[in-house]
Design an enzyme around this catalytic site. Structure first.
Site, PDB file in Angstrom:
ATOM      1  N   CYS A 104      -5.817  -3.054   2.703  1.00 44.67           N
ATOM      2  CA  CYS A 104      -5.592  -2.808   4.128  1.00 44.67           C
ATOM      3  C   CYS A 104      -6.848  -2.877   4.989  1.00 44.67           C
ATOM      4  O   CYS A 104      -7.338  -3.965   5.289  1.00 44.67           O
ATOM      5  CB  CYS A 104      -4.852  -1.480   4.299  1.00 44.67           C
ATOM      6  SG  CYS A 104      -3.916  -1.434   5.849  1.00 44.67           S
ATOM      7  N   GLU A 153       0.852  -1.196   0.000  1.00 41.03           N
ATOM      8  CA  GLU A 153       0.000   0.000   0.000  1.00 41.03           C
ATOM      9  C   GLU A 153       0.883   1.240   0.000  1.00 41.03           C
ATOM     10  O   GLU A 153       1.898   1.290   0.667  1.00 41.03           O
ATOM     11  CB  GLU A 153      -0.904  -0.004   1.249  1.00 41.03           C
ATOM     12  CG  GLU A 153      -1.879   1.166   1.282  1.00 41.03           C
ATOM     13  CD  GLU A 153      -2.821   1.134   2.491  1.00 41.03           C
ATOM     14  OE1 GLU A 153      -2.475   0.517   3.518  1.00 41.03           O
ATOM     15  OE2 GLU A 153      -3.900   1.742   2.399  1.00 41.03           O
ATOM     16  N   LYS A 186      -9.755   1.516  -2.591  1.00 38.55           N
ATOM     17  CA  LYS A 186     -10.035   1.129  -1.199  1.00 38.55           C
ATOM     18  C   LYS A 186     -11.465   1.506  -0.828  1.00 38.55           C
ATOM     19  O   LYS A 186     -11.849   2.680  -0.918  1.00 38.55           O
ATOM     20  CB  LYS A 186      -9.028   1.831  -0.287  1.00 38.55           C
ATOM     21  CG  LYS A 186      -9.041   1.385   1.152  1.00 38.55           C
ATOM     22  CD  LYS A 186      -7.906   2.113   1.887  1.00 38.55           C
ATOM     23  CE  LYS A 186      -7.625   1.582   3.260  1.00 38.55           C
ATOM     24  NZ  LYS A 186      -6.416   2.211   3.827  1.00 38.55           N
TER      25      LYS A 186
HETATM   26  O1  LIG Z   1      -7.089  -1.631  10.351  1.00 39.91           O
HETATM   27  C1  LIG Z   1      -6.019  -1.264  10.823  1.00 39.91           C
HETATM   28  O2  LIG Z   1      -5.723  -1.450  11.989  1.00 39.91           O
HETATM   29  C2  LIG Z   1      -5.014  -0.572   9.973  1.00 39.91           C
HETATM   30  C3  LIG Z   1      -5.578  -0.151   8.657  1.00 39.91           C
HETATM   31  C4  LIG Z   1      -4.640   0.674   7.868  1.00 39.91           C
HETATM   32  O3  LIG Z   1      -3.529   0.930   8.277  1.00 39.91           O
HETATM   33  C5  LIG Z   1      -5.029   1.151   6.561  1.00 39.91           C
HETATM   34  O4  LIG Z   1      -6.160   0.949   6.148  1.00 39.91           O
HETATM   35  O5  LIG Z   1      -4.183   1.734   5.890  1.00 39.91           O
END
Ligand SMILES: O=C(O)CCC(=O)C(=O)O
Length: 297
Positions: free
Chosen positions: A173, A50, A132
């Site tokens: 993510c 990411e 996303k």
């Molecule tokens: O869900 C999480 O704890 C981290 C999510 C995250 O870092 C993101 O979505 O970039």
């Protein structure tokens, strides 16, 4: 008919040295893709993490955002203004490898900014895009506060793509916390889920592995998440620990915190034997509860 599923080799690049200089970041990502592809056991699919071309943080997204410039479902890389997309397409073609190009901040034609994953086939064609869906807005007092929605818009579609070896479901993510997304891709025939991600040092140790093993076992699929390396001088401390999990929830390979390339051999037999031994895929009770995968956007 079920989608094709054949053995293949997967490489995750836990990219380090992500700086404020976008050109340097793109150059380094390219070098690491070349290095992964040059492995003695050449991978069929390479994955970047990411936000590989910019520092991670909602203030950075609009500054680093690139116009990919596509609408609809056909993508012509020759028309893009995005230097990241150009590089990813070229290096996929050069290495003759499937490439999931991590994510980049994308500025759409309507000026909205998305956190976007692009996918390339070995001819360098852009074959899939996932924006996303679930924005990372959390506030754990004294630990971490993050609000992607201050500058980002959430995507509005679930996505997968087909290769000559597997159907691959996509997420990014925070999307991993929403089981419906993985479930929908799995019910649509994806045998492998790949999510570029960048957890942090608060939620990473608690949930990064747990969520991947959960999505793997509840859908009986392979699951992989690819993180940036941890950089304690950066504003955001990524958890690292990129990993690949099999359909029995076994961790096949896991990186540490630093820059690394990890490889996994994806063996369809593991999925078939998991499904035969624990046949939840045939035991669902849609007479008792609805099939969420039917409520697809
Ligand atoms: O869900 C999480 O704890 C981290 C999510 C995250 O870092 C993101 O979505 O970039």
């Amino acid at each position: 008919m079920s989608p094709i599923f054949k053995p293949f080799r997967l490489a995750l690049i836990q990219l380090g040295s992500i700086t404020a200089n976008k050109t340097d970041n793109i150059k380094h990502a390219r070098e690491m893709v070349l290095r992964a592809a040059a492995d003695a056991k050449k991978p069929d699919l390479i994955v970047l993490p990411e936000c590989f071309n910019s520092p991670y943080g909602h203030v950075h997204f609009p500054v680093y955002a690139e116009k990919i410039g596509f609408t609809g479902t056909t993508y012509n890389v020759a028309e893009t203004q995005s230097e990241s997309v150009k590089m990813l397409s070229e290096v996929a073609k050069e290495t003759k490898t499937w490439l999931i190009g991590g994510t980049i901040p994308e500025r759409d034609v309507d000026d909205k900014v998305y956190n976007t994953c692009t996918v390339y086939n070995p001819d360098g064609q852009l074959v899939a895009i996932h924006r996303k869906v679930h924005l990372f807005d959390i506030d754990i007092p004294g630990k971490i506060k993050f609000k992607e929605s201050e500058t980002l818009t959430g995507g509005s579609a679930t996505n997968f793509f087909d290769t000559e070896f597997a159907r691959i479901g996509l997420g990014i993510c925070y999307d991993v916390r929403f089981p419906e997304l993985a479930m929908i891709a799995a019910r649509q025939g994806a045998q492998v889920l790949v999510y570029p991600g960048a957890f942090n040092t608060t939620t990473g140790p608690l949930h990064w592995e747990l969520l991947q093993r959960s999505r793997a076992v509840d859908n009986q699929v392979f699951m992989a998440m690819c993180s940036p390396a941890r950089d304690m001088t950066a504003g955001y401390h990524a958890w690292g620990h990129s990993m690949v999990v099999d359909p029995m929830a076994k961790v096949l390979v896991e990186a540490g915190e630093g820059e690394d390339i990890i490889f996994a051999d994806v063996d369809p037999e593991v999925m078939y034997s998991a499904r035969a031994g624990i046949p939840v895929t045939e035991q669902r009770r849609f007479d008792v509860y609805p099939d969420v995968s039917q409520s697809r956007v």
